[in-house]
Enzyme design. Structure first.
Site, PDB file in Angstrom:
ATOM      1  N   GLU A 353       0.840  -1.199   0.000  1.00  0.00           N
ATOM      2  CA  GLU A 353       0.000   0.000   0.000  1.00  0.00           C
ATOM      3  C   GLU A 353       0.882   1.258   0.000  1.00  0.00           C
ATOM      4  O   GLU A 353       0.475   2.310  -0.460  1.00  0.00           O
ATOM      5  CB  GLU A 353      -0.946   0.001   1.206  1.00  0.00           C
ATOM      6  CG  GLU A 353      -2.206   0.808   0.955  1.00  0.00           C
ATOM      7  CD  GLU A 353      -3.285   0.566   1.983  1.00  0.00           C
ATOM      8  OE1 GLU A 353      -4.378   0.138   1.605  1.00  0.00           O
ATOM      9  OE2 GLU A 353      -3.040   0.809   3.178  1.00  0.00           O
ATOM     10  N   HIS A 384       6.959 -26.798   2.568  1.00  0.00           N
ATOM     11  CA  HIS A 384       6.164 -27.930   2.097  1.00  0.00           C
ATOM     12  C   HIS A 384       5.099 -27.486   1.106  1.00  0.00           C
ATOM     13  O   HIS A 384       4.169 -28.238   0.816  1.00  0.00           O
ATOM     14  CB  HIS A 384       5.519 -28.646   3.287  1.00  0.00           C
ATOM     15  CG  HIS A 384       6.542 -29.231   4.209  1.00  0.00           C
ATOM     16  ND1 HIS A 384       7.033 -30.522   4.070  1.00  0.00           N
ATOM     17  CD2 HIS A 384       7.224 -28.682   5.248  1.00  0.00           C
ATOM     18  CE1 HIS A 384       7.943 -30.739   5.003  1.00  0.00           C
ATOM     19  NE2 HIS A 384       8.085 -29.637   5.727  1.00  0.00           N
ATOM     20  N   LYS A 512     -13.837   1.281  -3.867  1.00  0.00           N
ATOM     21  CA  LYS A 512     -14.790   1.725  -2.846  1.00  0.00           C
ATOM     22  C   LYS A 512     -15.916   2.532  -3.492  1.00  0.00           C
ATOM     23  O   LYS A 512     -17.085   2.346  -3.198  1.00  0.00           O
ATOM     24  CB  LYS A 512     -14.090   2.627  -1.822  1.00  0.00           C
ATOM     25  CG  LYS A 512     -13.342   1.908  -0.740  1.00  0.00           C
ATOM     26  CD  LYS A 512     -12.981   2.953   0.331  1.00  0.00           C
ATOM     27  CE  LYS A 512     -11.864   2.500   1.230  1.00  0.00           C
ATOM     28  NZ  LYS A 512     -11.411   3.539   2.128  1.00  0.00           N
TER      29      LYS A 512
HETATM   30  C1  G6Q Z   1      -3.935   2.200   5.678  1.00  0.00           C
HETATM   31  C2  G6Q Z   1      -5.085   2.431   4.828  1.00  0.00           C
HETATM   32  C3  G6Q Z   1      -6.260   1.514   5.075  1.00  0.00           C
HETATM   33  C4  G6Q Z   1      -7.117   1.906   6.271  1.00  0.00           C
HETATM   34  C5  G6Q Z   1      -8.412   1.108   6.230  1.00  0.00           C
HETATM   35  C6  G6Q Z   1      -9.297   1.383   7.403  1.00  0.00           C
HETATM   36  O1  G6Q Z   1      -2.947   2.855   5.652  1.00  0.00           O
HETATM   37  O2  G6Q Z   1      -5.440   3.761   4.873  1.00  0.00           O
HETATM   38  O3  G6Q Z   1      -5.859   0.194   5.233  1.00  0.00           O
HETATM   39  O4  G6Q Z   1      -6.431   1.683   7.457  1.00  0.00           O
HETATM   40  O5  G6Q Z   1      -9.096   1.393   5.029  1.00  0.00           O
HETATM   41  O6  G6Q Z   1      -9.610   2.739   7.462  1.00  0.00           O
HETATM   42  P1  G6Q Z   1     -10.278   3.321   8.746  1.00  0.00           P
HETATM   43  O7  G6Q Z   1      -9.360   3.153   9.885  1.00  0.00           O
HETATM   44  O8  G6Q Z   1     -10.580   4.750   8.419  1.00  0.00           O
HETATM   45  O9  G6Q Z   1     -11.546   2.525   8.964  1.00  0.00           O
END
Ligand code: G6Q
Length: 556
Positions: A353, A384, A512
Site C-alpha cells: 500500500e 512444504h 470503494k
Molecule cells: C492504511 C489504509 C487503510 C485503512 C483502512 C481502514 O494505511 O489507509 O488500510 O487503514 O481502510 O480505514 P479506517 O481506519 O478509516 O476505517
C-alpha cells in the site's frame, strides 16, 4: 526519461549488474572468507545477515551512493521533523513520534504533539488495566472475558499481528478477537461462542466511515442490545479509536471511551497509537512500552547510523537491486516463528500500500518498477508448499527469513529441528546443487547410469537465490517493536529512492466508489445494464440466484 534512471549512479549500477549477473554466490563465498562478517549488521540482539545476496563490495558501494544521491538522509530528517512529506494529503508522517522516548518537542502546525500523545496513551493504559484487572464491569456487573476489535486494513492488521506475535505475554483468562471482514460469517463465527455480558468491543476506524467496519459495528451493537437489552449502558461494552469523534459519539459511544487518532499517522503505521488498544489489553501497558522502546531503538538506529551500517537502508537498497536491476517482481517474507504467522500479511499491506505506485512525487509516470509483490508464510509451512518455486522455478524471489535463537516456551527438540531448517534453506538457496554433486548422490544411492542421466536435470539446483536473515534472541515485545520499525523504515527508504509518496493510498479509492454505486443497484431485483457486459452479467446472475431472487425477478 526520469532523473533517477538517468543518474550516473543508476547507470553505473546497470553496468555493474552485467558484471555480476552470472557470478555465483558460491564462488563469492569461496573467494572471500570474510563475506559474512563484512555483510552482516546488528541492532541490539537482532542480527541482520545479508551476505547471501548477489552483491560484492562494489555493489554495496554503488547502492549506498544511490541512497545518498537520492537524499535519503535529508528525507529522513524531514520525516522526523514533521515536515509535510505526505504531499498529496498535505500531512506530516509522524508514526515515529508515537514511540518517541526523548523530550525534544515534535511540532505539527506550531504545536508540540508529544503531550497529547502521552495523554492519550495514558488513557489507553487506564482502560486496558481496568479490563485486565477485572475492575471494568459490563452492564450486568460482570468482568470482561472477551475483547473484539472491529476494524480493517491499518486498523486491523497491525494489532492483530502483534497480539498473535506476543501470545506468550497475554493473559489466559482474557481473549482478544479480531473481526475485519464485512462477510457476516466473520462476526457471526466470532460472536457465536461469546457472552454479550462479558464482551467488550473496540470499534477501530480512523475515519469512522469505512463500510466494512461500520456494518460490523452495527451488527455488534444489535447483538449486544438483543441479548443484554440495554442501550443506555452501551459504554460498558464499546470503545472507539478514531479521529472522527463526532461520528463515534453519534454511534453512541461517549467521549470517555473514545481514543484519538491524528491525521499525521497513516492507518498502516498506526499500531503505535490507540489502535494498539487491543494489544495493550492483551499484553499490558508495561509490555506495550517495551514494544515502543524497541521501535524507538530502531528509529534511533535508522536516524543516526551511517548508511553503510544502517539496517533499514541496507534492506531497502537490496530490494532495489533485485527489483530494478534483476527485474524480480516479488519478495518473500518467511518467518520461522509460529507467533509471526500474520507478519507476512501485515507487511504485505505496509509495503504494497505504501510503494505500489506508478506516479512520482512530481506527478509523472515512473519509468522504472516500484514496490514488489510481497507474499509469505511461516517458513516451515512454505517449505512444504511453495519453496519448490524458490529453489527450482524460473523466477528470482529474494526472501527475508526471520527466526528466533530460542523460543519462550523452549522445547529444545522442536527448536533445534526448526533452526536446522532455517540454516539449511538459506544454504540450499544460496549454494544449490551442481550436476557433479547430484550425480555423486544418485550413484551412491545405487542408480544405474541410464537412470542417472535421465534423472539428473531434475536433481540439479541452480542456487544463487538470495536470502537475508534476521536472527533475533526471542520474540519479546521489544524485539518485535524493533523488527516492525526496521521494515517501516526500509519501505520509507525505497519510497524516497523511487521518488514516490509512500504515505497516501489513492489506489484503494476506485473500488470503494464503485461498490457504493453498485450497492444501491443490489437493493432491488431488476436486471441492470449500466456497466460492461461482464459486470452486468455477474450482477444479474447474483440477483437471480440469491435466495428469493428468481421469484422477485419473475414478479418484476
Ligand atoms: C492504511 C489504509 C487503510 C485503512 C483502512 C481502514 O494505511 O489507509 O488500510 O487503514 O481502510 O480505514 P479506517 O481506519 O478509516 O476505517
Amino acid at each position: 526519461m526520469s532523473k533517477l534512471t538517468q543518474s550516473s549512479v543508476w547507470l553505473a549500477l546497470k553496468k555493474h549488474y552485467v558484471d555480476i549477473e552470472h557470478v555465483h554466490m558460491r564462488d563469492m563465498f569461496d573467494a572471500d572468507s570474510s563475506r559474512y562478517s563484512k555483510f552482516s549488521l546488528q541492532l541490539g540482539n537482532i542480527l541482520y545477515d545479508y551476505s547471501k545476496n548477489r552483491i560484492n563490495d562494489e555493489t554495496v558501494k554503488l547502492l549506498l551512493q544511490l541512497a545518498q544521491a537520492e537524499n535519503v538522509p535529508d528525507w529522513t530528517a524531514k520525516m522526523f521533523d514533521g515536515e509535510l512529506i505526505n504531499h498529496t494529503e498535505c500531512r506530516a508522517v509522524l508514526h515515529v513520534a508515537l514511540r518517541d522516548r526523548g523530550d525534544k518537542p515534535i511540532m505539527v502546525n506550531g504545536v508540540d504533539i508529544l503531550p497529547e500523545i502521552k495523554l492519550e496513551r495514558q488513557r489507553v493504559y487506564q482502560l486496558a488495566e481496568k479490563i485486565r484487572s477485572r475492575q471494568w464491569r459490563g452492564a450486568t456487573n460482570q468482568a470482561i472475558t472477551d475483547v473484539v476489535n472491529i476494524g480493517i486494513g491499518g486498523s486491523h492488521l497491525g494489532p492483530m499481528m502483534a497480539t498473535e506475535a506476543l501470545r506468550p505475554y497475554t493473559l489466559h483468562d482474557l481473549n482478544v478477537h479480531f473481526v475485519s471482514n464485512i462477510d457476516e460469517n466473520h462476526i457471526n463465527d466470532t460472536l457465536e461462542f461469546l457472552n454479550p455480558e462479558t464482551t467488550f468491543f473496540i470499534i477501530a476506524s480512523k475515519t469512522f466511515t469505512t463500510q466494512d467496519t461500520m456494518v460490523n459495528a452495527e451488527t455488534a451493537r444489535q447483538w449486544y442490545i438483543n441479548k443484554v437489552g440495554d442501550d443506555a449502558l452501551i459504554n460498558r461494552h464499546f470503545a472507539a479509536v478514531t479521529s472522527n469523534i463526532p461520528l463515534a459519539m453519534k454511534f453512541g459511544i461517549s467521549a470517555d471511551n473514545i481514543f484519538k487518532m491524528w491525521d499525521w499517522v497513516g492507518g498502516r503505521y498506526s499500531l503505535w497509537s490507540a489502535i494498539g488498544l487491543p494489544v495493550v489489553i492483551a499484553i499490558g501497558a508495561d509490555m506495550f512500552e517495551e514494544l515502543l522502546n524497541g521501535a524507538y531503538e530502531a528509529d534511533q538506529h535508522f536516524r543516526t547510523t551511517p548508511l553503510q551500517e544502517n539496517i533499514p537502508v541496507m534492506m531497502a537498497v537490496l530490494g532495489i537491486w533485485y527489483n530494478n536491476f534483476f527485474q524480480s517482481q516479488t519478495m518473500a517474507i518467511l518467518p520461522y516463528d509460529q507467533h509471526l504467522h500474520r507478519f507476512p500479511s501485515y507487511l504485505q499491506q505496509a509495503d504494497m500500500e505504501s510503494n505500489g505506485k506508478y506516479v512520482d512525487r512530481e506527478g509523472h509516470r515512473v519509468d522504472y518498477t516500484t514496490g514488489p509483490v510481497v507474499f509469505g508464510e511461516i517458513g516451515i509451512a512454505g517449505q512444504h508448499a511453495f519453496f519448490q518455486l524458490l529453489h527450482q522455478g524460473t523466477k528470482l524471489v529474494p526472501a527475508d527469513i526471520l527466526a528466533p535463537v530460542y523460543s519462550l516456551r523452549c522445547v529444545a527438540r522442536h527448536h533445534r529441528a526448526l533452526m536446522s531448517n532455517v540454516f539449511a534453506q538459506t544454504e540450499a538457496l544460496m549454494r544449490g546443487k551442481t550436476a557433479i554433486e547430484a550425480r555423486h548422490e544418485l550413484t551412491a544411492e545405487g542408480y544405474h547410469y541410464d537412470q542417472i542421466e535421465q534423472l539428473l536435470p531434475y536433481k540439479i539446483f541452480p542456487g544463487n537465490r538470495p536470502t537475508s536473515t534476521l536472527l533475533f534472541d526471542t520474540l519479546d515485545p521489544k524485539t518485535l517493536g524493533s523488527i516492525i520499525a526496521l521494515y517501516e523504515h526500509k519501505i520509507f527508504v525505497q519510497g524516497i529512492i523511487w521518488n514516490i509518496n509512500s504515505f497516501d493510498q489513492w489506489g484503494v479509492e476506485l473500488g470503494k466508489q464503485l461498490a457504493k454505486n453498485i450497492l444501491s443497484e443490489l437493493n432491488d431485483s431488476d436486471n441492470i445494464d449500466s456497466h460492461d457486459s461482464s459486470t452486468n452479467g455477474l450482477i444479474n446472475h447474483y440477483k437471480h440466484r440469491r435466495p428469493g431472487g428468481a421469484k422477485k425477478l419473475h414478479e418484476a
